[in-house]
Scaffold this motif. Structure first.
Motif, PDB file in Angstrom:
ATOM      1  N   LEU A  83       0.844  -1.187   0.000  1.00 23.24           N
ATOM      2  CA  LEU A  83       0.000   0.000   0.000  1.00 23.24           C
ATOM      3  C   LEU A  83       0.880   1.238   0.000  1.00 23.24           C
ATOM      4  N   GLU A  84       0.458   2.263  -0.723  1.00 20.38           N
ATOM      5  CA  GLU A  84       1.193   3.513  -0.752  1.00 20.38           C
ATOM      6  C   GLU A  84       0.262   4.632  -0.321  1.00 20.38           C
ATOM      7  N   THR A  85       0.767   5.509   0.546  1.00 21.33           N
ATOM      8  CA  THR A  85      -0.022   6.625   1.034  1.00 21.33           C
ATOM      9  C   THR A  85       0.917   7.792   1.304  1.00 21.33           C
ATOM     10  N   GLN A  86       0.361   8.899   1.759  1.00 20.50           N
ATOM     11  CA  GLN A  86       1.174  10.057   2.115  1.00 20.50           C
ATOM     12  C   GLN A  86       1.619   9.930   3.568  1.00 20.50           C
ATOM     13  N   THR A  87       2.855  10.268   3.850  1.00 16.16           N
ATOM     14  CA  THR A  87       3.397  10.150   5.201  1.00 16.16           C
ATOM     15  C   THR A  87       2.637  11.023   6.200  1.00 16.16           C
ATOM     16  N   MET A  88       2.251  12.205   5.806  1.00 12.83           N
ATOM     17  CA  MET A  88       1.582  13.126   6.726  1.00 12.83           C
ATOM     18  C   MET A  88       0.057  13.083   6.624  1.00 12.83           C
ATOM     19  N   ALA A  89      -0.487  12.170   5.812  1.00  7.12           N
ATOM     20  CA  ALA A  89      -1.941  12.076   5.659  1.00  7.12           C
ATOM     21  C   ALA A  89      -2.309  10.641   5.287  1.00  7.12           C
ATOM     22  N   VAL A  90      -2.166   9.726   6.243  1.00 13.52           N
ATOM     23  CA  VAL A  90      -2.394   8.309   5.976  1.00 13.52           C
ATOM     24  C   VAL A  90      -3.888   8.010   5.940  1.00 13.52           C
ATOM     25  N   GLY A  91      -4.313   7.411   4.860  1.00 15.55           N
ATOM     26  CA  GLY A  91      -5.694   6.950   4.739  1.00 15.55           C
ATOM     27  C   GLY A  91      -6.713   8.069   4.605  1.00 15.55           C
ATOM     28  N   HIS A  92      -7.984   7.651   4.675  1.00 14.97           N
ATOM     29  CA  HIS A  92      -9.085   8.597   4.503  1.00 14.97           C
ATOM     30  C   HIS A  92      -9.193   9.595   5.647  1.00 14.97           C
ATOM     31  N   GLY A  93      -8.686   9.227   6.822  1.00 13.69           N
ATOM     32  CA  GLY A  93      -8.732  10.124   7.967  1.00 13.69           C
ATOM     33  C   GLY A  93      -7.584  11.113   8.001  1.00 13.69           C
ATOM     34  N   LYS A  94      -6.652  10.985   7.030  1.00 10.28           N
ATOM     35  CA  LYS A  94      -5.512  11.892   6.909  1.00 10.28           C
ATOM     36  C   LYS A  94      -4.684  11.987   8.190  1.00 10.28           C
ATOM     37  N   ILE A  95      -4.392  10.830   8.791  1.00  9.59           N
ATOM     38  CA  ILE A  95      -3.623  10.774  10.032  1.00  9.59           C
ATOM     39  C   ILE A  95      -2.125  10.826   9.702  1.00  9.59           C
ATOM     40  N   PRO A  96      -1.357  11.701  10.345  1.00  7.26           N
ATOM     41  CA  PRO A  96       0.101  11.664  10.149  1.00  7.26           C
ATOM     42  C   PRO A  96       0.657  10.328  10.671  1.00  7.26           C
ATOM     43  N   LEU A  97       1.598   9.750   9.957  1.00  4.22           N
ATOM     44  CA  LEU A  97       2.172   8.466  10.357  1.00  4.22           C
ATOM     45  C   LEU A  97       2.653   8.507  11.802  1.00  4.22           C
ATOM     46  N   GLY A  98       3.266   9.596  12.222  1.00  4.15           N
ATOM     47  CA  GLY A  98       3.777   9.714  13.581  1.00  4.15           C
ATOM     48  C   GLY A  98       2.703   9.703  14.659  1.00  4.15           C
ATOM     49  N   ASP A  99       1.450   9.967  14.296  1.00  3.06           N
ATOM     50  CA  ASP A  99       0.338   9.959  15.262  1.00  3.06           C
ATOM     51  C   ASP A  99      -0.348   8.599  15.361  1.00  3.06           C
ATOM     52  N   MET A 100      -0.076   7.709  14.396  1.00  7.05           N
ATOM     53  CA  MET A 100      -0.742   6.403  14.395  1.00  7.05           C
ATOM     54  C   MET A 100      -0.247   5.537  15.546  1.00  7.05           C
ATOM     55  N   ASN A 101      -1.154   4.734  16.104  1.00 11.50           N
ATOM     56  CA  ASN A 101      -0.819   3.810  17.189  1.00 11.50           C
ATOM     57  C   ASN A 101      -0.712   2.369  16.719  1.00 11.50           C
ATOM     58  N   GLY A 102      -1.040   2.097  15.449  1.00 10.08           N
ATOM     59  CA  GLY A 102      -0.945   0.748  14.916  1.00 10.08           C
ATOM     60  C   GLY A 102      -1.817   0.580  13.689  1.00 10.08           C
ATOM     61  N   MET A 103      -1.978  -0.687  13.293  1.00  7.79           N
ATOM     62  CA  MET A 103      -2.784  -1.005  12.112  1.00  7.79           C
ATOM     63  C   MET A 103      -3.689  -2.191  12.400  1.00  7.79           C
ATOM     64  N   ILE A 104      -4.823  -2.211  11.691  1.00  8.31           N
ATOM     65  CA  ILE A 104      -5.822  -3.268  11.819  1.00  8.31           C
ATOM     66  C   ILE A 104      -6.167  -3.755  10.416  1.00  8.31           C
ATOM     67  N   LEU A 105      -6.338  -5.063  10.273  1.00 11.39           N
ATOM     68  CA  LEU A 105      -6.781  -5.659   9.015  1.00 11.39           C
ATOM     69  C   LEU A 105      -8.056  -6.449   9.310  1.00 11.39           C
ATOM     70  N   ILE A 106      -9.092  -6.214   8.517  1.00 13.33           N
ATOM     71  CA  ILE A 106     -10.367  -6.890   8.743  1.00 13.33           C
ATOM     72  C   ILE A 106     -10.815  -7.558   7.452  1.00 13.33           C
TER      73      ILE A 106
END
Length: 149
Positions: A83-106
């Protein structure tokens, strides 16, 4: 040299809300504005062709708020994707990578997999997909309407 970050996080399967066995890893590599996330899981008995949604999450008010990063299809006994995304705007919620607490796969079938980067437990029942609030959506629509006038 450009700012560069790279790490590997182990992924666990969650069954009936309990953390189970390690089934693989996610490699995250961020360079300047681009963030690549490689998913590599081995899941015996997994059926090919099931859809899997990947989320990055942040912890807010006891919930895991997930920002959808992407989707992919499983293979027999495995899940692999890039997957490729922007470092400062990950996913639809535009979360900076440094603010993320983890990942979930469903999985569409209900399978739940996760990795946390903050050493705090994942409770699947606390996961919520991030949705734009109605007021944010309305403001965005008003802004777009103003720009076109």
């Amino acid at each position: 040299m450009a700012k560069y970050q790279r790490f590997v996080a182990y992924v666990y399967e969650y069954q009936k809300g309990k953390k189970g066995n390690n089934c693989g890893f996610i490699k995250v590599e961020a360079r300047e504005q681009v963030c690549l996330m490689e998913v590599h899981l081995r899941c015996p008995g997994l059926i090919a062709g099931m859809e899997c949604t990947v989320y990055g999450f942040v912890r807010r008010k006891g919930l895991l708020e997930g920002s959808r990063i992407g989707k992919f299809r499983t293979e027999a006994g495995r899940m692999d994707c890039l997957l490729e995304t922007q470092t400062m705007a990950v996913g639809h919620g535009k979360i900076p990578l440094g603010d993320m607490n983890g990942m979930i796969l469903i999985l569409d079938s209900g399978g739940f997999f996760g990795t946390e980067w903050d050493d705090r437990p994942i409770r699947p029942e606390n996961f919520r997909e991030w949705k734009k609030k109605e007021t944010e959506s309305r403001k965005e629509t008003e802004k777009i309407g103003t720009e076109y006038q």
